[in-house]
Design a protein around this motif. Structure first.
Motif, PDB file in Angstrom:
ATOM      1  N   PHE A   8     -10.354  37.086  83.380  1.00 39.99           N
ATOM      2  CA  PHE A   8      -9.697  38.149  83.742  1.00 39.99           C
ATOM      3  C   PHE A   8      -9.674  39.187  83.008  1.00 39.99           C
ATOM      4  O   PHE A   8      -9.555  40.312  83.270  1.00 39.99           O
ATOM      5  N   PHE A   9      -8.755  38.703  82.092  1.00 42.38           N
ATOM      6  CA  PHE A   9      -8.120  39.766  81.395  1.00 42.38           C
ATOM      7  C   PHE A   9      -8.835  40.602  80.695  1.00 42.38           C
ATOM      8  O   PHE A   9      -9.077  41.845  80.568  1.00 42.38           O
ATOM      9  N   ALA A  10      -9.996  39.933  79.952  1.00 41.66           N
ATOM     10  CA  ALA A  10     -10.904  40.173  79.087  1.00 41.66           C
ATOM     11  C   ALA A  10     -12.185  41.158  80.021  1.00 41.66           C
ATOM     12  O   ALA A  10     -13.006  42.561  79.913  1.00 41.66           O
ATOM     13  N   VAL A 155      -5.327  47.312  77.255  1.00 43.74           N
ATOM     14  CA  VAL A 155      -4.538  45.811  76.845  1.00 43.74           C
ATOM     15  C   VAL A 155      -3.294  45.527  77.626  1.00 43.74           C
ATOM     16  O   VAL A 155      -3.257  44.704  78.471  1.00 43.74           O
ATOM     17  N   ILE A 156      -2.384  46.687  77.948  1.00 41.02           N
ATOM     18  CA  ILE A 156      -0.870  46.142  78.634  1.00 41.02           C
ATOM     19  C   ILE A 156      -1.706  46.065  79.812  1.00 41.02           C
ATOM     20  O   ILE A 156      -1.128  45.528  80.780  1.00 41.02           O
ATOM     21  N   GLY A 157      -2.176  47.558  80.467  1.00 40.24           N
ATOM     22  CA  GLY A 157      -2.808  47.105  82.352  1.00 40.24           C
ATOM     23  C   GLY A 157      -3.736  45.714  82.273  1.00 40.24           C
ATOM     24  O   GLY A 157      -3.847  45.567  83.178  1.00 40.24           O
ATOM     25  N   ALA A 158      -4.042  45.303  81.139  1.00 38.25           N
ATOM     26  CA  ALA A 158      -5.419  44.596  81.901  1.00 38.25           C
ATOM     27  C   ALA A 158      -4.499  43.303  81.842  1.00 38.25           C
ATOM     28  O   ALA A 158      -4.416  42.166  83.063  1.00 38.25           O
ATOM     29  N   ARG A 159      -3.779  42.678  81.092  1.00 37.94           N
ATOM     30  CA  ARG A 159      -2.543  41.571  81.532  1.00 37.94           C
ATOM     31  C   ARG A 159      -1.756  41.895  82.183  1.00 37.94           C
ATOM     32  O   ARG A 159      -1.477  41.436  83.503  1.00 37.94           O
TER      33      ARG A 159
END
Length: 404
Positions: A8-10, A155-159
């Motif tokens: 989901f993160f990727a 990256v921050i938003g995906a995490r």
């Protein structure tokens, strides 16, 4: 395959990164287009002012009016020999030549009876072309910084987006306890909906597992007595000198025990199902109590227990017959097996109460809790209320026949 990984993160990252690059490129192109459009507007405005000024001067003094001419601006009459041949075919209006630096405006002056061609060299008027490389470098440099910053934010938003799902998965993997909420349960978004749905699912699975465990535990507890009766009856029937009277009596016991087993298995199967209900009917309470007392007659005699029963023979309880039968068997069986000295049974339309004497070793006897556990489960199934109280020398069990 839409995504190279199922993470989901990727997935969130691979969605945000291209979006960041596209926004940065489009923004750079927008700035460059804005600059060129602004430059063209300035050039056209300058040409309009020069044309207007010349028309006014020519209208006042045609012979004294001087053609617009600067280092970047040249003017030609249509009969001028120096007029470039390509300009003669241009219609009236403003034109930008293919070199994207030369602008030509063609006007017709009625007083002169011919066209006037005004040529403007944009490269001489504006310094944009001379600094185009520097401007492109700055734009692409800024775009690169925006892409880098956007990648970090992606990256921050995906995490951040993946964190609730990850926490939810970890909580489910660690195990779930009844009465607790999964992470994100209070959220009002899709994660909250997923958390609440998973909580309900896990709770239903937990209830189903508990019903399965209760079925195994309670059925094994309840079947011990009829199985023992059946084994004893079969042992008697196998005796060589078994009389017809004993044979008939033990066959009756076998029939009764098998019937009890069938009733209890059917009852606990119904209890193990979530939505099915047994049909209720008016069941006489005193015959059930007397049948249970008769079944334990040898135990009562061996323990010299005094049984006092204050139950109206006409009293009926609205309940599934098998439920009431198993409930009475467990209450009386517990009282007779683990009690001492006496057993007082009192019943009305609203309740059933048993009070039996106790000695010091009764509470520690094995199997005491299973019977009450079954009674509690049956009361919950029917909407009744069970209360128990242990005092120094007696134990009281009461079932209230009302909807809890």
């Amino acid at each position: 395959m839409l995504y190279p990984t199922k993470s989901f993160f990727a997935r969130a990252l691979y969605t945000l990164l291209p979006f960041t690059v596209i926004v940065a490129v489009l923004y750079s192109l927008l700035i460059w287009t804005s600059i060129t459009v602004t430059e063209d507007h300035i050039v056209n405005s300058y040409l309009d002012r020069e044309v207007t000024r010349f028309q006014q001067n020519h209208a006042r003094a045609p012979k004294q009016a001087q053609l617009p001419a600067t280092s970047y601006l040249r003017s030609y009459w249509s009969n001028d020999q120096k007029l470039p041949a390509d300009y003669r075919n241009l219609p009236l209006g403003r034109h930008e030549l293919d070199d994207e630096r030369t602008h030509v405006q063609v006007i017709y002056l009625p007083a002169a009876g011919q066209n006037l061609y005004i040529e403007l060299d944009e490269s001489q008027l504006s310094s944009l072309d001379r600094h185009a490389n520097l401007l492109f470098s700055i734009l692409w440099g800024v775009a690169g910084l925006v892409i880098i910053a956007g990648a970090l934010l992606a990256v921050i938003g995906a995490r951040h987006l993946a964190a609730p799902v990850t926490q939810l998965a970890d909580a489910v993997n660690r195990g779930w306890q009844p009465g607790t909420q999964l992470p994100g349960h209070e959220r009002r978004d899709e994660v909250g909906t997923l958390s609440r749905a998973l909580s309900q699912l896990v709770e239903r699975l937990h209830d189903a597992l508990e019903r399965e465990r209760a079925f195994t535990r309670h059925t094994s507890h309840e079947l011990r007595t009829p199985l023992a009766v059946m084994r004893n009856s079969l042992a008697v029937l196998r005796l060589p000198g078994c009389s017809e009277e004993k044979r008939a009596r033990n066959l009756t016991r076998l029939e009764q025990a098998s019937g009890e087993m069938e009733t209890m298995v059917q009852l606990f199967l119904y209890l193990g199902r979530e939505d099915e209900r047994l049909p209720a009917q008016a069941v006489a309470l005193r015959p059930l109590l007397e049948a249970c007392e008769h079944k334990h007659a040898q135990l009562i005699a061996s323990k010299r227990q005094c049984i006092v029963m204050q139950v109206d023979p006409r009293l009926s309880i609205e309940a599934p017959p098998s439920v009431l039968q198993v409930l009475v068997n467990n209450l009386l069986g517990n009282a007779l097996q683990h009690g001492a000295h006496y057993l007082h049974i009192e019943a009305q339309a609203s309740h059933l109460q048993l009070v039996n004497g106790m000695d010091g070793n009764c509470a520690a006897s094995s199997g005491f809790g299973y019977g009450l556990d079954i009674v509690q489960r049956l009361c919950t199934y029917c909407g009744w209320h069970l209360t128990t109280r242990q005092e120094t020398e007696r134990f009281i069990a009461r079932v209230d026949f009302h909807r809890a």
